[in-house]
Motif scaffolding. Structure first.
Motif, mmCIF file in Angstrom:
data_model
loop_
_atom_site.group_PDB
_atom_site.id
_atom_site.type_symbol
_atom_site.label_atom_id
_atom_site.label_comp_id
_atom_site.label_asym_id
_atom_site.label_seq_id
_atom_site.Cartn_x
_atom_site.Cartn_y
_atom_site.Cartn_z
ATOM 1 N N ALA A 155 0.832 -1.209 0.000
ATOM 2 C CA ALA A 155 0.000 0.000 0.000
ATOM 3 C C ALA A 155 0.864 1.256 0.000
ATOM 4 C CB ALA A 155 -0.932 -0.012 1.211
ATOM 5 N N ARG A 156 1.972 1.218 0.725
ATOM 6 C CA ARG A 156 2.890 2.371 0.752
ATOM 7 C C ARG A 156 3.495 2.614 -0.628
ATOM 8 N NH1 ARG A 156 6.254 0.702 6.190
ATOM 9 N NH2 ARG A 156 4.615 1.180 7.716
ATOM 10 N N ARG A 157 3.943 1.529 -1.267
ATOM 11 C CA ARG A 157 4.529 1.653 -2.607
ATOM 12 C C ARG A 157 3.502 2.159 -3.616
ATOM 13 N NH1 ARG A 157 9.805 -0.312 -2.661
ATOM 14 N NH2 ARG A 157 10.377 1.337 -1.210
ATOM 15 N N PHE A 158 2.277 1.678 -3.441
ATOM 16 C CA PHE A 158 1.194 2.070 -4.342
ATOM 17 C C PHE A 158 0.982 3.576 -4.274
ATOM 18 C CE2 PHE A 158 -3.385 2.479 -5.429
ATOM 19 C CZ PHE A 158 -3.343 1.914 -6.694
ATOM 20 N N LYS A 159 0.932 4.071 -3.056
ATOM 21 C CA LYS A 159 0.738 5.495 -2.835
ATOM 22 C C LYS A 159 1.892 6.308 -3.451
ATOM 23 C CE LYS A 159 -0.361 8.346 1.095
ATOM 24 N NZ LYS A 159 -0.323 8.400 2.570
ATOM 25 N N GLU A 160 3.095 5.798 -3.227
ATOM 26 C CA GLU A 160 4.294 6.446 -3.772
ATOM 27 C C GLU A 160 4.240 6.495 -5.296
ATOM 28 O OE1 GLU A 160 8.025 5.298 -1.112
ATOM 29 O OE2 GLU A 160 8.158 4.525 -3.151
ATOM 30 N N ASN A 161 3.879 5.352 -5.902
ATOM 31 C CA ASN A 161 3.816 5.239 -7.360
ATOM 32 C C ASN A 161 2.797 6.179 -7.973
ATOM 33 O OD1 ASN A 161 5.756 3.320 -7.348
ATOM 34 N ND2 ASN A 161 4.490 1.647 -8.076
ATOM 35 N N GLN A 162 1.703 6.406 -7.243
ATOM 36 C CA GLN A 162 0.676 7.305 -7.762
ATOM 37 C C GLN A 162 1.233 8.698 -7.986
ATOM 38 O OE1 GLN A 162 -2.483 6.575 -4.859
ATOM 39 N NE2 GLN A 162 -3.785 5.931 -6.553
ATOM 40 N N THR A 163 2.084 9.140 -7.042
ATOM 41 C CA THR A 163 2.656 10.479 -7.204
ATOM 42 C C THR A 163 3.678 10.500 -8.344
ATOM 43 O OG1 THR A 163 4.408 10.101 -5.575
ATOM 44 C CG2 THR A 163 2.352 11.003 -4.745
ATOM 45 N N LYS A 164 4.266 9.329 -8.657
ATOM 46 C CA LYS A 164 5.253 9.253 -9.739
ATOM 47 C C LYS A 164 4.605 8.973 -11.084
ATOM 48 C CE LYS A 164 8.983 7.079 -7.032
ATOM 49 N NZ LYS A 164 9.618 5.746 -6.968
ATOM 50 N N GLY A 165 3.323 8.613 -11.056
ATOM 51 C CA GLY A 165 2.629 8.314 -12.298
ATOM 52 C C GLY A 165 2.839 6.885 -12.797
ATOM 53 N N PHE A 166 3.394 5.984 -11.948
ATOM 54 C CA PHE A 166 3.543 4.576 -12.354
ATOM 55 C C PHE A 166 2.183 3.911 -12.235
ATOM 56 C CE2 PHE A 166 8.215 4.086 -10.701
ATOM 57 C CZ PHE A 166 8.629 4.980 -11.651
ATOM 58 N N ARG A 167 1.790 3.153 -13.281
ATOM 59 C CA ARG A 167 0.486 2.497 -13.213
ATOM 60 C C ARG A 167 0.622 0.993 -12.985
ATOM 61 N NH1 ARG A 167 -1.930 4.374 -18.454
ATOM 62 N NH2 ARG A 167 0.188 5.139 -18.738
ATOM 63 N N VAL A 168 0.903 0.605 -11.777
ATOM 64 C CA VAL A 168 0.978 -0.818 -11.429
ATOM 65 C C VAL A 168 -0.082 -1.034 -10.350
ATOM 66 C CG1 VAL A 168 2.475 -2.675 -10.620
ATOM 67 C CG2 VAL A 168 3.471 -0.764 -11.864
#
Ligand code: CDP
Ligand code: CDP
Length: 223
Positions: A155-168
């Motif tokens: 969940a932490r990585r997901f949140k981080e990725n959202q700000t980076k624009g990664f769609r995983v």
């Protein structure tokens, strides 16, 4: 603080190592060494130089020639690989998914371990990774092993990725983390493992500040 202090922070992906390590280094004016960034940079080196991640022999031959430096900067220190700023590039999904393989190679680990030890000479340091307390700095006065549930870490990585624009997706991230943890814990050379004298902190339900506070208290008792 009189003598030089070594703080080793190990644990699986997303347990909060680098976030808390950076804050602690800043608060105590210690140097911070992100060893994961070094293995990520070697993995990116393979990509840039079109060496298969599987090609242990060629990577082993070349690893000593790789120029890798950290340049202090705000908010994050920059990672320079052969003269190029790769701070963002080493965080890509492709690098994340291949770094465990590249970092399992004996020659790569020997070279990085040697460089990590050299970087700490004469300074108080906070170093985070997988094998710091067990292999790189076995005499560290403070050894911390951070853990957290895989759900929280994904969940932490997901949140981080959202700000980076990664769609995983969250599910994919969870599977990636499980696989990477497995590879990191089961490799032959210096696997991810709690040092017998490390203090385990479960960060699943702790804020960053709470983790920083706990580690700072331990540092003050050892300093
Ligand atoms: O921050 P995150 O948990 O995603 O990983 P990292 O600390 O950047 O480390 C990336 C990878 O490098 C790990 O999954 C390990 O395969 C490897 N690594 C290692 O083998 N030994 C270390 N001391 C640090 C990282
Ligand atoms: O370095 P490592 O892979 O162990 O984890 P990290 O990159 O420091 O932390 C992963 C994410 O979790 C970051 O976005 C942190 O802000 C967040 N985090 C958190 O929410 N709560 C904590 N106690 C620690 C980290």
């Amino acid at each position: 603080i009189k003598e030089k202090l070594q703080v080793a922070i190990d644990g699986p992906a997303g347990s909060g190592k680098s976030t808390v390590a950076k804050i602690i280094a800043k608060n105590f004016a210690f140097i911070y060494i992100d060893t994961g960034a070094m293995y990520r940079a070697v993995t990116l080196y393979a990509k840039i130089n079109q060496i298969d991640y599987e090609n242990e022999e060629q990577l082993s031959e070349q690893v000593a020639t790789i120029s890798l430096t950290f340049v202090p900067a705000d908010p994050v220190q920059r990672v320079i690989l052969d003269g190029q700023d790769v701070t963002e590039a080493i965080r890509s999904e492709e690098i994340t998914n291949n770094v465990s393989l590249v970092s399992s190679y004996k020659k790569i680990r020997e070279e990085m371990t040697e460089r990590q030890r050299q970087m700490t000479e004469g300074a108080s340091v906070v170093m985070d990774g997988r094998d710091i307390g067990t292999t790189v700095l076995p005499k560290a006065q403070v050894k911390i092993f951070l853990v957290a549930s895989v759900e929280q870490r994904a969940a932490r990585r997901f949140k981080e990725n959202q700000t980076k624009g990664f769609r995983v997706s969250l599910e994919e991230l969870k599977d990636e983390i499980i696989l990477r943890d497995y590879k990191d814990s089961h490799r032959l050379i210096s696997p991810l493992k709690k040092a017998s004298d490390a203090v385990t902190i479960d960060t699943s339900y702790l804020s960053i500040d709470q983790v920083v506070e706990k580690i700072s208290e331990i540092i003050k008792t050892r300093a």
